[in-house]
Motif scaffolding. Structure first.
Motif, mmCIF file in Angstrom:
data_model
loop_
_atom_site.group_PDB
_atom_site.id
_atom_site.type_symbol
_atom_site.label_atom_id
_atom_site.label_comp_id
_atom_site.label_asym_id
_atom_site.label_seq_id
_atom_site.Cartn_x
_atom_site.Cartn_y
_atom_site.Cartn_z
ATOM 1 N N VAL A 115 -2.970 0.279 -3.899
ATOM 2 C CA VAL A 115 -2.960 -0.987 -3.167
ATOM 3 C C VAL A 115 -2.686 -2.072 -4.191
ATOM 4 C CG1 VAL A 115 -4.208 -2.538 -1.634
ATOM 5 C CG2 VAL A 115 -4.698 -0.086 -1.576
ATOM 6 N N ALA A 116 -1.555 -2.737 -4.052
ATOM 7 C CA ALA A 116 -1.154 -3.763 -5.013
ATOM 8 C C ALA A 116 -1.051 -5.102 -4.309
ATOM 9 C CB ALA A 116 0.186 -3.405 -5.652
ATOM 10 N N ARG A 117 -1.568 -6.123 -4.966
ATOM 11 C CA ARG A 117 -1.539 -7.456 -4.374
ATOM 12 C C ARG A 117 -0.979 -8.436 -5.388
ATOM 13 N NH1 ARG A 117 -6.587 -11.145 -4.294
ATOM 14 N NH2 ARG A 117 -5.812 -13.002 -3.280
ATOM 15 N N ASP A 118 0.035 -9.184 -4.989
ATOM 16 C CA ASP A 118 0.521 -10.276 -5.825
ATOM 17 C C ASP A 118 -0.517 -11.381 -5.803
ATOM 18 O OD1 ASP A 118 2.936 -9.128 -6.505
ATOM 19 O OD2 ASP A 118 3.984 -9.965 -4.779
ATOM 20 N N ARG A 119 -0.855 -11.881 -6.972
ATOM 21 C CA ARG A 119 -1.877 -12.923 -7.038
ATOM 22 C C ARG A 119 -1.232 -14.284 -7.218
ATOM 23 N NH1 ARG A 119 -5.377 -12.751 -11.211
ATOM 24 N NH2 ARG A 119 -6.992 -13.742 -9.986
ATOM 25 N N ILE A 120 -0.552 -14.723 -6.193
ATOM 26 C CA ILE A 120 0.078 -16.036 -6.276
ATOM 27 C C ILE A 120 -0.981 -17.129 -6.105
ATOM 28 C CG2 ILE A 120 1.637 -17.592 -5.051
ATOM 29 C CD1 ILE A 120 3.414 -15.050 -4.627
ATOM 30 N N ALA A 121 -1.884 -16.898 -5.187
ATOM 31 C CA ALA A 121 -3.002 -17.836 -5.018
ATOM 32 C C ALA A 121 -4.192 -17.265 -5.783
ATOM 33 C CB ALA A 121 -3.331 -18.000 -3.545
ATOM 34 N N ARG A 122 -4.323 -17.689 -7.028
ATOM 35 C CA ARG A 122 -5.289 -17.032 -7.915
ATOM 36 C C ARG A 122 -6.723 -17.493 -7.720
ATOM 37 N NH1 ARG A 122 -0.954 -17.559 -12.690
ATOM 38 N NH2 ARG A 122 0.524 -16.178 -11.684
ATOM 39 N N ASP A 123 -6.890 -18.521 -6.892
ATOM 40 C CA ASP A 123 -8.257 -18.991 -6.675
ATOM 41 C C ASP A 123 -8.945 -18.182 -5.572
ATOM 42 O OD1 ASP A 123 -6.379 -19.968 -4.914
ATOM 43 O OD2 ASP A 123 -7.553 -21.742 -4.408
ATOM 44 N N ILE A 130 0.852 -1.184 0.000
ATOM 45 C CA ILE A 130 0.000 0.000 0.000
ATOM 46 C C ILE A 130 0.889 1.237 0.000
ATOM 47 C CG2 ILE A 130 -1.775 1.302 1.250
ATOM 48 C CD1 ILE A 130 -1.717 -2.032 2.464
ATOM 49 N N LEU A 131 0.658 2.098 -0.961
ATOM 50 C CA LEU A 131 1.398 3.358 -1.043
ATOM 51 C C LEU A 131 0.415 4.512 -0.933
ATOM 52 C CD1 LEU A 131 3.856 3.007 -4.080
ATOM 53 C CD2 LEU A 131 4.407 2.863 -1.664
ATOM 54 N N VAL A 132 0.743 5.467 -0.105
ATOM 55 C CA VAL A 132 -0.028 6.706 -0.068
ATOM 56 C C VAL A 132 0.960 7.830 -0.334
ATOM 57 C CG1 VAL A 132 -1.583 8.172 1.246
ATOM 58 C CG2 VAL A 132 -1.564 5.714 1.675
ATOM 59 N N ALA A 133 0.764 8.528 -1.443
ATOM 60 C CA ALA A 133 1.695 9.590 -1.827
ATOM 61 C C ALA A 133 0.956 10.914 -1.880
ATOM 62 C CB ALA A 133 2.301 9.287 -3.191
ATOM 63 N N ARG A 134 1.578 11.927 -1.346
ATOM 64 C CA ARG A 134 0.947 13.250 -1.322
ATOM 65 C C ARG A 134 1.918 14.282 -1.865
ATOM 66 N NH1 ARG A 134 0.876 16.746 3.847
ATOM 67 N NH2 ARG A 134 -0.210 18.606 3.168
ATOM 68 N N ASP A 135 1.488 15.040 -2.838
ATOM 69 C CA ASP A 135 2.279 16.173 -3.321
ATOM 70 C C ASP A 135 2.259 17.249 -2.252
ATOM 71 O OD1 ASP A 135 2.936 15.121 -5.784
ATOM 72 O OD2 ASP A 135 1.155 15.935 -6.769
ATOM 73 N N ARG A 136 3.400 17.777 -1.940
ATOM 74 C CA ARG A 136 3.468 18.782 -0.872
ATOM 75 C C ARG A 136 3.592 20.176 -1.477
ATOM 76 N NH1 ARG A 136 7.739 18.650 2.554
ATOM 77 N NH2 ARG A 136 6.486 19.546 4.199
ATOM 78 N N ILE A 137 2.520 20.598 -2.114
ATOM 79 C CA ILE A 137 2.551 21.933 -2.701
ATOM 80 C C ILE A 137 2.394 22.975 -1.599
ATOM 81 C CG2 ILE A 137 1.240 23.510 -4.167
ATOM 82 C CD1 ILE A 137 0.809 21.001 -6.010
ATOM 83 N N ALA A 138 1.491 22.714 -0.689
ATOM 84 C CA ALA A 138 1.327 23.603 0.471
ATOM 85 C C ALA A 138 2.148 23.021 1.620
ATOM 86 C CB ALA A 138 -0.139 23.693 0.852
ATOM 87 N N ARG A 139 3.367 23.469 1.726
ATOM 88 C CA ARG A 139 4.306 22.813 2.645
ATOM 89 C C ARG A 139 4.136 23.214 4.098
ATOM 90 N NH1 ARG A 139 8.961 23.618 -1.795
ATOM 91 N NH2 ARG A 139 7.946 22.246 -3.266
ATOM 92 N N ASP A 140 3.283 24.209 4.320
ATOM 93 C CA ASP A 140 3.078 24.615 5.701
ATOM 94 C C ASP A 140 2.008 23.771 6.391
ATOM 95 O OD1 ASP A 140 1.223 25.583 3.922
ATOM 96 O OD2 ASP A 140 0.731 27.326 5.154
ATOM 97 N N LYS A 141 1.358 22.922 5.600
ATOM 98 C CA LYS A 141 0.290 22.120 6.206
ATOM 99 C C LYS A 141 0.868 20.909 6.929
ATOM 100 C CE LYS A 141 -3.192 23.593 2.955
ATOM 101 N NZ LYS A 141 -3.809 23.295 1.667
#
Lengths: 91, 91
Positions: free
Chosen positions: B30-38, A28-39
């Motif tokens: 959110v990325a999931r490897d599908r090793i167990a495809r069932d 899981i990746l959550v990426a945020r652009d930090r344009i408003a850097r004071d927040k």
């Protein structure tokens, strides 16, 4: 380090067909652009809440969860890597 | 399409210093490897729950949320892109 590098550095080569080594992974990746850097940043606070959501759907061994957080000039990224147990299913 | 392409294709060039154009963006993968495809997929169901978590921390105009879901042979990816309002802060 750019956002593009994240998947590359954290995803080992897949070993399809070798069930004893290959583990199901969730990233899981959550990426945020930090344009408003004071927040203020709220990404680190998301960690436990996102994990709680995931755990509704699949059993998660918390020992297999790794968390990275990067705060850079132009962006911030929260990254969760989870290795799912072989029997992963609804908790 | 590889996972690495996701950030590249969805992130326009940053226009730092032009406040009238530059918008703060939040991207969740959110990325999931599908090793167990069932096994059934639960990623599409995560969409609303993850959005609910995000909305605890920042105001989200649901009209600016775009969602992509890709189910491929070896992996599946849920992607949420959110453009935050200029005044984004706690709701």
């Amino acid at each position: 380090m750019g956002l593009l590098d994240y998947f590359a550095t954290t995803r080992p080569p897949q070993k399809v067909g070798n069930a004893s080594i290959a583990k199901e992974r969730l990233q899981i990746l959550v990426a945020r652009d930090r344009i408003a850097r004071d927040k203020p940043s709220y990404l680190p606070q998301l960690e436990q809440e996102i994990l709680a959501v995931i755990r509704k759907y699949v059993e998660v061994d918390m020992n297999t969860v790794s968390v990275k957080y990067e705060l850079a000039e132009s962006h911030e990224v929260l990254e969760l890597n989870i290795i799912l147990p072989d029997s992963a299913g609804p908790p």
